[in-house]
Every structure is written in C-alpha cells, then in structure tokens.
Scaffold this active site. Structure first.
Site, PDB file in Angstrom:
ATOM      1  N   PRO A  69      44.076  35.733  35.508  1.00  0.00           N
ATOM      2  CA  PRO A  69      45.165  36.544  36.047  1.00  0.00           C
ATOM      3  C   PRO A  69      44.705  38.000  36.149  1.00  0.00           C
ATOM      4  CG  PRO A  69      45.648  35.880  33.778  1.00  0.00           C
ATOM      5  CD  PRO A  69      44.374  35.191  34.177  1.00  0.00           C
TER       6      PRO A  69
ATOM      7  N   GLY B 244      39.894  41.145  31.947  1.00  0.00           N
ATOM      8  CA  GLY B 244      38.624  41.550  32.548  1.00  0.00           C
ATOM      9  C   GLY B 244      38.364  41.009  33.937  1.00  0.00           C
ATOM     10  N   SER B 245      39.430  40.830  34.741  1.00  0.00           N
ATOM     11  CA  SER B 245      39.200  40.246  36.070  1.00  0.00           C
ATOM     12  C   SER B 245      38.303  41.133  36.926  1.00  0.00           C
ATOM     13  CB  SER B 245      40.520  39.961  36.790  1.00  0.00           C
ATOM     14  OG  SER B 245      41.157  41.155  37.178  1.00  0.00           O
ATOM     15  N   SER B 246      38.398  42.470  36.764  1.00  0.00           N
ATOM     16  CA  SER B 246      37.576  43.344  37.616  1.00  0.00           C
ATOM     17  C   SER B 246      36.096  43.184  37.280  1.00  0.00           C
ATOM     18  CB  SER B 246      38.007  44.814  37.499  1.00  0.00           C
ATOM     19  OG  SER B 246      37.833  45.287  36.190  1.00  0.00           O
TER      20      SER B 246
ATOM     21  N   ALA C 289      34.794  40.532  35.848  1.00  0.00           N
ATOM     22  CA  ALA C 289      34.411  39.146  36.162  1.00  0.00           C
ATOM     23  C   ALA C 289      34.161  38.967  37.654  1.00  0.00           C
ATOM     24  CB  ALA C 289      35.487  38.180  35.675  1.00  0.00           C
TER      25      ALA C 289
ATOM     26  N   ASP D 235      33.730  45.423  28.933  1.00  0.00           N
ATOM     27  CA  ASP D 235      34.110  44.261  29.753  1.00  0.00           C
ATOM     28  C   ASP D 235      32.876  43.707  30.467  1.00  0.00           C
ATOM     29  OD1 ASP D 235      36.599  45.028  28.942  1.00  0.00           O
ATOM     30  OD2 ASP D 235      37.495  45.131  30.935  1.00  0.00           O
TER      31      ASP D 235
HETATM   32  N1  LIG Z   1      40.883  37.072  42.511  1.00  0.00           N
HETATM   33  C1  LIG Z   1      40.403  38.271  42.837  1.00  0.00           C
HETATM   34  N2  LIG Z   1      39.894  38.504  44.050  1.00  0.00           N
HETATM   35  C2  LIG Z   1      39.413  39.701  44.375  1.00  0.00           C
HETATM   36  N3  LIG Z   1      39.405  40.772  43.576  1.00  0.00           N
HETATM   37  C3  LIG Z   1      39.904  40.608  42.357  1.00  0.00           C
HETATM   38  C4  LIG Z   1      40.429  39.361  41.903  1.00  0.00           C
HETATM   39  N4  LIG Z   1      40.859  39.500  40.644  1.00  0.00           N
HETATM   40  C5  LIG Z   1      40.616  40.793  40.311  1.00  0.00           C
HETATM   41  N5  LIG Z   1      40.039  41.457  41.330  1.00  0.00           N
HETATM   42  C6  LIG Z   1      39.626  42.871  41.336  1.00  0.00           C
HETATM   43  O1  LIG Z   1      39.843  43.411  40.037  1.00  0.00           O
HETATM   44  C7  LIG Z   1      40.825  44.458  40.075  1.00  0.00           C
HETATM   45  C8  LIG Z   1      41.750  44.373  38.866  1.00  0.00           C
HETATM   46  O2  LIG Z   1      41.148  45.076  37.838  1.00  0.00           O
HETATM   47  P1  LIG Z   1      41.942  45.703  36.584  1.00  0.00           P
HETATM   48  O3  LIG Z   1      40.990  46.502  35.816  1.00  0.00           O
HETATM   49  O4  LIG Z   1      43.183  46.363  37.088  1.00  0.00           O
HETATM   50  O5  LIG Z   1      42.382  44.423  35.794  1.00  0.00           O
HETATM   51  P2  LIG Z   1      41.595  43.600  34.700  1.00  0.00           P
HETATM   52  O6  LIG Z   1      40.127  43.814  34.864  1.00  0.00           O
HETATM   53  O7  LIG Z   1      42.074  42.189  34.824  1.00  0.00           O
HETATM   54  O8  LIG Z   1      42.121  44.229  33.350  1.00  0.00           O
HETATM   55  P3  LIG Z   1      41.304  44.764  32.043  1.00  0.00           P
HETATM   56  O9  LIG Z   1      40.235  45.664  32.551  1.00  0.00           O
HETATM   57  O10 LIG Z   1      42.323  45.491  31.220  1.00  0.00           O
HETATM   58  O11 LIG Z   1      40.756  43.575  31.354  1.00  0.00           O
HETATM   59  C9  LIG Z   1      41.556  44.264  41.375  1.00  0.00           C
HETATM   60  O12 LIG Z   1      42.065  45.471  41.871  1.00  0.00           O
HETATM   61  C10 LIG Z   1      40.478  43.675  42.283  1.00  0.00           C
HETATM   62  O13 LIG Z   1      39.674  44.702  42.807  1.00  0.00           O
HETATM   63  C1  LIG Z   2      41.004  49.679  27.527  1.00  0.00           C
HETATM   64  C2  LIG Z   2      39.520  49.377  27.480  1.00  0.00           C
HETATM   65  O1  LIG Z   2      39.041  49.745  26.182  1.00  0.00           O
HETATM   66  C3  LIG Z   2      39.254  47.879  27.617  1.00  0.00           C
HETATM   67  C4  LIG Z   2      39.722  47.270  28.905  1.00  0.00           C
HETATM   68  O2  LIG Z   2      39.439  45.883  28.910  1.00  0.00           O
HETATM   69  C5  LIG Z   2      38.825  50.201  28.539  1.00  0.00           C
HETATM   70  C6  LIG Z   2      37.307  50.201  28.390  1.00  0.00           C
HETATM   71  O3  LIG Z   2      36.801  49.936  27.316  1.00  0.00           O
HETATM   72  O4  LIG Z   2      36.662  50.525  29.397  1.00  0.00           O
END
Ligand SMILES: Nc1ncnc2c1ncn2[C@@H]1O[C@H](COP(=O)(O)OP(=O)(O)OP(=O)(O)O)[C@@H](O)[C@H]1O
Ligand SMILES: C[C@@](O)(CCO)CC(=O)[O-]
Length: 313
Positions: A95, A101-103, A105, A146
């Site tokens: 999600p 960590g979707s960004s 990943a 991440d």
């Molecule tokens: N299924 C997907 N397809 C394309 N891009 C995606 C997809 N999932 C995530 N992304 C990319 O990752 C970004 C989301 O990153 P964001 O740092 O906001 O969330 P996160 O990495 O899941 O959270 P966190 O860093 O706290 O773990 C989106 O704006 C997009 O650029």
């Molecule tokens: C909130 C944070 O500590 C983790 C995000 O997954 C930001 C970072 O370490 O870059």
C-alpha cells in the site's frame, strides 16, 4: 540486452527508530516479505510508457507525485545509454504512502528490472546508487534506511552516515502489522520535525537522543529474547513519536486497541501521520486474534510476521 527485464522488491518495516534515524540515531528495520513490487521493462515502439496503479500513460505525462520514478528513469537511461523508448509495468501489493517503503521498493524494483534488461548484475551498492537519488526526491531528506533495508535481504541495524549491519531478529514473539487505510505523509512529517528542530532545538534533540536510546534498549532486548522489554521500548517510542506530531487519531486508535487486547507493545511504523502500526504479540495465536481485533476496529489490512522464524526474502 535481453528482450525483457524484471525486478522485484519487498516492502519494509521499521521496528524502532523512525524519524530519529534522520538525526543520526540507530534504527532497526527488516524487508517485509508480506508485500512487494514487481517491475517489468521492455522496448516500446513510439514513446516511453508507464503502466501502474498510480498512473498509466506516456512517461512524458507522468504526474508530479511520480517524480521520484521519472528522475530515477532519467538516471538509468543516461547511465545505460538506452537509445529507445520503453514500456514499464509496475505491479504492487505494497500500500503506497503507508510507511511500508513503497517509494524505495518501486525504485529498487525498477532499478533491478533495468539492470536485468541490460544484463548487468544488480549488486546492492549499484542499486543503492540509483535508489538514493529517487528517495531524495520522494522524501526530501531521507536517512537512507528504506533504500538500504529494501535493497538487502536481512533485518538490519542502521545508522545514517555510518552504515548498517545485519541483525538477527531472533525472538519468541510475533509482530502484527496493521494498515489504518489512511495515507501517511512521510515527506511532510520529516519536514515538520526539521521545523521543530529549528524552533525548539534543545527539547527536540533530547527527544531524538531518547528515541535512539530506546532503539539500543530494544536491540538488547531482542538479543536477550525478552519480548516484554521490547514491548515497553515500543510503547515509550510511540509516546515520543506522538509528542513529535507523527501519530494521528487513526494510528492512536489501533495502537490503544492492540494494547487493550494483550499486545506487549505497539507503535506506528515508518513516516506516520497515517499509514501502518505494529503490535508485538506473545505468540502466534494471540497475534492472529489481534489481527481480527484490529480489522474489527477499522484496520484496512493486517499481516503477521514471526520474529523467531524470520524468513529471508
Ligand atoms: N504502485 C506504484 N506505482 C508507481 N509508483 C508508486 C507505486 N507505489 C508507490 N509509488 C511511488 O512511491 C511514492 C510514495 O512514496 P511515499 O514516501 O509517500 O510512501 P511510502 O514510501 O510508502 O512511505 P514510507 O516512506 O513512510 O515508508 C509515490 O508517490 C510513487 O511515486
Ligand atoms: C520517517 C523516516 O525515518 C522513515 C520513513 O520510512 C524517514 C527516513 O528515515 O528517511
């Protein structure tokens, strides 16, 4: 160059140390095999094209929310001198914007796919070189945790500027992960803490040092297989993360529900302000019960991971 390149990356869970890791404190994280992203790339005839749940259409029309992806592709095209348009498909069970960590990943999966397409071995160092540039766009001031966790295969103890060491999560306990279903705001949360650092440097620095000490205590508790102590550390960390403004009512509600239902500890994971929470359960039975209780309390989805039998991804 092959006809098709593929790359996979799992999500990640930060057990302890989010936010304070940006300020040089240690953090514990692991690749989370419950979720992942698959990227597939091949040549395309007319123009470069992206197919994903975020956006599908010409690369040139990708929205600003995907700037991390477009910047990454620009670096990869330049590095490999890719002369032709491509078709990139991104399939994800992580999600987005929920602290998993979707960004990072998506960046790891794409980088691995391009390396595979170009028939070059994707070592962790090489992958990180590209992924860190994408993460700087996604997060503004990323600690690198991440990208490092997701491009690796094992739980790690991470410290910005110092590096990481593999860290065995060998504990007789289970971790339940629950998604509030509400988008988190990692970039904004990191920025707001930077503002707090400017406004109240003494107090904010002290809170960061305390979070760092809690991570070190948690590390010791894990090495000594003492789940109760790890749970206490998680609860204290959550108290501080709340003070720093990174929790919200959705996270608080699931965290309170978990603690009222025999969790040994519970806290947010990742950037916060929504996203996912984690709860420590004594055994698999209580963990599975907790999953149902959290779903009944409004969680969008839940996962369970045994810490004693950590499965490498
Ligand atoms: N299924 C997907 N397809 C394309 N891009 C995606 C997809 N999932 C995530 N992304 C990319 O990752 C970004 C989301 O990153 P964001 O740092 O906001 O969330 P996160 O990495 O899941 O959270 P966190 O860093 O706290 O773990 C989106 O704006 C997009 O650029
Ligand atoms: C909130 C944070 O500590 C983790 C995000 O997954 C930001 C970072 O370490 O870059």
């Amino acid at each position: 160059m092959k006809s098709i390149g593929t790359g996979y990356a799992s999500g990640k869970i930060i057990l302890m140390g989010e936010h304070s890791v940006v300020y040089g404190e240690p953090a514990i994280a692991f690749p989370f095999s419950g979720t992942g992203i698959q990227a597939t790339i091949r040549a395309n005839k007319i123009e470069s094209w992206i197919e994903s749940s975020f956006f599908h259409g010409p690369l040139s029309e990708a929205p600003n929310t995907m700037r991390n992806v477009t910047v990454l592709l620009w670096y990869l095209v330049k590095h490999f001198k890719i002369p032709e348009p491509f078709y990139l498909k991104i399939e994800s069970s992580i999600p987005a914007e929920r602290g998993m960590g979707s960004s990072a990943a998506v960046a790891v999966a794409i980088t691995r796919a391009v390396f595979d397409w170009m028939e070059e071995p994707a070592t962790q160092d090489k992958v990180l070189h590209f992924v860190n540039q994408a993460e700087a766009v996604a997060h503004g001031n990323p600690s690198g945790i991440d990208a490092t966790t997701i491009s690796g295969t094992e739980p790690i103890l991470y410290q910005k500027g110092i590096g990481f060491q593999p860290f065995q999560l060998n504990m007789d306990a289970f971790l339940v992960v629950a998604d509030t279903g509400v988008k988190g705001q990692t970039r904004k949360a990191v920025k707001d803490i930077a503002k707090l650092m400017e406004l109240r440097p003494y107090e904010t620095n002290k809170q960061m040092r305390t979070l760092g000490k809690l991570t070190s205590q948690a590390q010791k508790a894990i090495l000594q297989n003492r789940p109760q102590i790890l749970g206490d550390c998680m609860n204290q960390a959550q108290g501080l993360l709340r003070l720093l403004g990174t929790s919200n009512r959705h996270l608080d509600h699931l965290i309170e529900t978990a603690l009222e239902n025999h969790a040994l500890g519970a806290k947010l994971t990742g950037g916060g302000r929504g996203g996912c929470m984690i709860a420590l359960a004594e055994n698999e039975t209580s963990g599975r019960q907790l999953q149902q209780i959290l779903l009944d309390a409004g969680a969008r989805n839940t996962w369970i991971e045994g810490l004693g039998v950590y499965a490498h991804v």
